[in-house]
Design a protein around this motif. Structure first.
Motif, short mmCIF file in Angstrom:
data_model
loop_
_atom_site.label_atom_id
_atom_site.label_comp_id
_atom_site.label_asym_id
_atom_site.label_seq_id
_atom_site.Cartn_x
_atom_site.Cartn_y
_atom_site.Cartn_z
N LYS A 24 -14.85 -7.09 5.59
CA LYS A 24 -13.92 -7.94 4.86
C LYS A 24 -13.97 -7.62 3.36
O LYS A 24 -15.05 -7.44 2.79
CB LYS A 24 -14.28 -9.42 5.05
N VAL A 25 -12.82 -7.54 2.77
CA VAL A 25 -12.73 -7.31 1.33
C VAL A 25 -12.26 -8.60 0.69
O VAL A 25 -11.17 -9.10 1.00
CB VAL A 25 -11.76 -6.16 0.99
N THR A 26 -13.09 -9.16 -0.15
CA THR A 26 -12.70 -10.38 -0.86
C THR A 26 -11.89 -9.98 -2.09
O THR A 26 -12.36 -9.20 -2.94
CB THR A 26 -13.93 -11.18 -1.31
N VAL A 27 -10.67 -10.47 -2.14
CA VAL A 27 -9.78 -10.09 -3.23
C VAL A 27 -9.81 -11.16 -4.32
O VAL A 27 -9.48 -12.32 -4.08
CB VAL A 27 -8.34 -9.90 -2.73
N ALA A 28 -10.24 -10.74 -5.48
CA ALA A 28 -10.25 -11.64 -6.64
C ALA A 28 -9.14 -11.19 -7.59
O ALA A 28 -9.03 -10.01 -7.92
CB ALA A 28 -11.59 -11.58 -7.35
N LYS A 29 -8.32 -12.13 -7.97
CA LYS A 29 -7.21 -11.80 -8.86
C LYS A 29 -7.73 -11.65 -10.28
O LYS A 29 -8.48 -12.50 -10.78
CB LYS A 29 -6.15 -12.91 -8.80
N ARG A 30 -7.33 -10.56 -10.93
CA ARG A 30 -7.81 -10.29 -12.30
C ARG A 30 -6.61 -9.95 -13.18
O ARG A 30 -5.77 -9.13 -12.81
CB ARG A 30 -8.79 -9.11 -12.26
N THR A 31 -6.54 -10.60 -14.30
CA THR A 31 -5.45 -10.33 -15.25
C THR A 31 -5.80 -9.10 -16.07
O THR A 31 -6.92 -8.98 -16.60
CB THR A 31 -5.21 -11.54 -16.17
N LEU A 32 -4.85 -8.21 -16.20
CA LEU A 32 -5.07 -6.95 -16.91
C LEU A 32 -4.65 -7.05 -18.37
O LEU A 32 -3.71 -7.80 -18.71
CB LEU A 32 -4.27 -5.83 -16.25
N PRO A 34 -2.74 -5.29 -21.52
CA PRO A 34 -1.55 -4.42 -21.52
C PRO A 34 -1.87 -2.95 -21.37
O PRO A 34 -1.17 -2.22 -20.66
CB PRO A 34 -0.90 -4.72 -22.86
N GLU A 35 -2.94 -2.49 -22.01
CA GLU A 35 -3.27 -1.06 -21.97
C GLU A 35 -3.87 -0.62 -20.62
O GLU A 35 -4.02 0.57 -20.35
CB GLU A 35 -4.23 -0.69 -23.11
N GLU A 36 -4.21 -1.60 -19.75
CA GLU A 36 -4.81 -1.29 -18.45
C GLU A 36 -3.78 -1.11 -17.34
O GLU A 36 -4.09 -0.57 -16.28
CB GLU A 36 -5.78 -2.41 -18.04
N VAL A 37 -2.56 -1.58 -17.57
CA VAL A 37 -1.56 -1.65 -16.50
C VAL A 37 -1.23 -0.28 -15.92
O VAL A 37 -1.26 -0.07 -14.70
CB VAL A 37 -0.29 -2.37 -16.99
N ASP A 38 -0.92 0.68 -16.79
CA ASP A 38 -0.54 2.01 -16.28
C ASP A 38 -1.67 2.67 -15.51
O ASP A 38 -1.45 3.32 -14.47
CB ASP A 38 -0.11 2.92 -17.44
N MET A 39 -2.90 2.49 -15.99
CA MET A 39 -4.06 3.06 -15.29
C MET A 39 -4.25 2.41 -13.92
O MET A 39 -4.64 3.07 -12.95
CB MET A 39 -5.33 2.88 -16.13
N GLU A 40 -3.93 1.11 -13.82
CA GLU A 40 -4.07 0.41 -12.54
C GLU A 40 -3.04 0.91 -11.53
O GLU A 40 -3.34 1.06 -10.35
CB GLU A 40 -3.93 -1.10 -12.75
N VAL A 41 -1.83 1.17 -12.02
CA VAL A 41 -0.80 1.73 -11.13
C VAL A 41 -1.24 3.10 -10.62
O VAL A 41 -1.08 3.42 -9.43
CB VAL A 41 0.56 1.83 -11.86
#
Length: 579
Positions: A24-32, A34-41
């Motif tokens: 099971k993978v526990t998914v925790a929501k994390r706010t990024l 602005p400079e992290e968004v492109d890297m996350e994609v």
């Protein structure tokens, strides 16, 4: 301790339990930021690509072990990850909400699954399972969990799991996994179908087996009766060792019949042929003693891709099967049967309240003659390479039959003008799967060369019972007197017109049904490849003349239960072959 489930793949397996725990993978929501968004994609895209690469490897393993049809399951999974509506929605969620990929993946996936599972269409509900499987793979890669191996056990084990995904099943090593048992699933689930192809005994739908069994417990899996025993007595172990020996000896005896004809004890010959979905299946059918192909499901050539197969692609696929069996063996090719529970992503279909009764099969082909003609050209071109026959699905009236034959005549004329060879005397038949067609079989028989009875649909249409609906599945009765009378009506109508009658539904391989069908005079039985040799072993023990009387008695009986019990009491050979 005895557990009762659904018999998914016959045979017996014994050995220590190995619990396949879901990570099971526990998914925790994390706010990024602005400079992290492109890297996350980019991180999300990399894990999607990793999952696609893994599925390509699994697909190739499945193709080598099981054949093309089972491997196409993974083509469907890859298409999910390549679908811009799905992965694009996840990328957009990462950007618009500035959230981590895990949270975006889970939210979008949950919405897709909810939409698909709420649909009435069985095919679309199955797509929900595909999305759940592939999204779980990507989620695990995002969490740093790598692919688990199901091939490296030190001794043969019995796998216990809540469920096995298609990718789990495709990776099983037959020498290391004696059998498996799962909490959920049915006979038509992907894992059950693949278990039968791999000849791994399996019981599914056990509801609680994961909590009851522990790693190392000694298990018996009875895939023939749908039973699982946890830590059985020594007496029961000894009993199952004997059953396993008898089963293996019987399988060896069946294999001796591979090249024999299907002839009853009183010298009456019938045809035992196989149902296939692609040329690779034909190899397995021939290996299992099939005398030809009674149902070539051509829709599989259209599925797992993003455009229509060309005329040449289809021609090569039909020709390959004809050449695999030779000039004399029958190859019955069914024209395109799309709709109902089978859809093509590149063919726009109307939304329907009840697609099984809607725009499908011959109805679609007569409307889209551009698609139909391409297939007919390919089938006709392949007809010079073997004993190819054409069969129309879902015919409900003589008008439809005449319209289909008119399109066929036009295609023949086009080939003549182009000086392209084909067999002008190729047999043309139709499936009987709608009660209306069975009732007017005497009229239809005058305009076809043969009938093939498609019992899977005929039964559910006759009984008005969806066999996939658990609440009414008890009404899906092959031995119901109404169903048997319709079948008998079709066979007699064919013979009166001097035509032959076959059957290509699951009932054709049912050992209890075979004596009844023989007594009615059925000429050809088309079934799954694994059913051919047991059916031949039974046929060779039966006296067809005596079965005529048996069939007459059965047609006067009132319930399915009474009929089944009567036949099994009269034909003791059924128990000898099934046991």
């Amino acid at each position: 301790m005895e557990w009762k489930g659904i018999a998914a793949a016959s045979g017996y397996a014994m050995g220590p339990a190995f619990l396949l725990k879901e990570e099971k993978v526990t998914v925790a929501k994390r706010t990024l930021k602005p400079e992290e968004v492109d890297m996350e994609v980019k991180r999300f895209d990399a894990k999607v690509q990793q999952a696609i690469s893994e599925l390509e490897v699994i697909k190739e393993k499945a193709r080598q072990k099981l054949g093309d049809e089972e491997a196409e399951i993974f083509s469907a999974h890859i298409l999910v990850l390549q679908d811009p509506e799905y992965t694009g929605a996840i990328r957009e969620k990462i950007k618009s909400d500035a959230v981590n990929a895990e949270a975006a993946l889970q939210e979008v996936t949950d919405n897709f699954i909810m939409i698909f599972e709420s649909m009435d269409n069985e095919y679309m509900r199955e797509r929900a399972a595909d999305i759940r499987d592939v999204s779980g793979r990507v989620l695990q890669r995002l969490a740093g969990i790598e692919e688990k191996s199901l091939e490296n056990f030190s001794e043969p084990v019995v796998l216990i799991a809540n469920d096995l995904t298609p990718s789990d099943t495709a990776q099983l090593n037959r020498d290391k996994v004696a059998g498996f048992a799962t909490n959920i699933g049915g006979r038509t689930s992907h894992s059950a179908i693949m278990a039968r192809s791999m000849e791994i005994p399996a019981v599914v739908g056990l509801k609680g087996i994961v909590d009851a069994a522990k790693d190392g417990d000694y298990l018996i899996v009875d895939g023939s009766q749908g039973l699982v025993y946890i830590n059985p007595s020594e007496e029961l172990k000894a009993s199952y060792h004997e059953k396993q020996k008898k089963y293996e000896a019987r399988q060896a005896e069946f294999k001796k019949l591979k090249d024999e004809h299907s002839i009853t004890a009183d010298g009456h010959r019938i045809e035992l042929v196989s149902n296939i979905g692609n040329p690779q299946d034909a190899v397995g059918a021939k290996r299992n003693g099939a005398e030809g192909i009674g149902l070539y499901r051509t829709e599989f050539l259209y599925m797992g891709r993003d455009n229509f197969p060309t005329e040449d692609e289809q021609f090569e696929a039909y020709k390959a099967v004809a050449e695999q069996f030779g000039k004399e063996s029958p190859i019955v090719i069914r024209s395109l049967d799309i709709g109902g529970d089978k859809h093509l992503p590149y063919l726009e279909m109307p939304e329907e309240m009840n697609p099984f009764l809607g725009y499908r099969a011959i109805r679609l082909c007569l409307d889209r003659t551009d698609i139909f003609k391409v297939q007919l050209r390919a089938i006709l071109r392949a007809s010079v390479f073997g004993n190819v026959k054409l069969m129309y699905p879902m015919i409900s009236s003589i008008t439809e039959l005449r319209q289909a034959n008119q399109v066929l005549a036009e295609v023949k004329n086009e080939l003549r003008v182009a000086n392209i060879p084909f067999n002008d005397k190729m047999e043309v038949g139709m499936m009987i799967e709608i009660p209306a067609a069975a009732v007017i079989a005497d009229q239809l028989a005058k305009e076809v060369d043969f009938f093939s009875i498609g019992t899977n649909d005929l039964i559910q249409y006759t009984m008005a019972a969806d066999r996939m609906n658990e609440r009414v599945s008890y009404l899906y009765q092959p031995f119901n007197p109404a169903v048997l009378r319709l079948i008998n009506m079709v066979i007699q109508a064919a013979h009166k017109a001097g035509k032959w009658a076959g059957m290509c539904g699951e009932m054709a391989g049912n050992l209890t049904a075979i004596p009844i069908l023989l007594g009615m005079g059925l000429d050809e039985f088309s079934m799954s490849a694994s059913s051919v040799l047991p059916a031949r072993a039974l046929v060779r023990k039966l006296n067809r003349a005596e079965l005529t009387t048996l069939a007459e008695k059965v047609l006067e009986m009132e319930t399915a239960e009474e009929i089944k019990l009567f036949v099994e009491e009269q034909i003791t050979a059924i128990a000898q072959i099934q046991d």
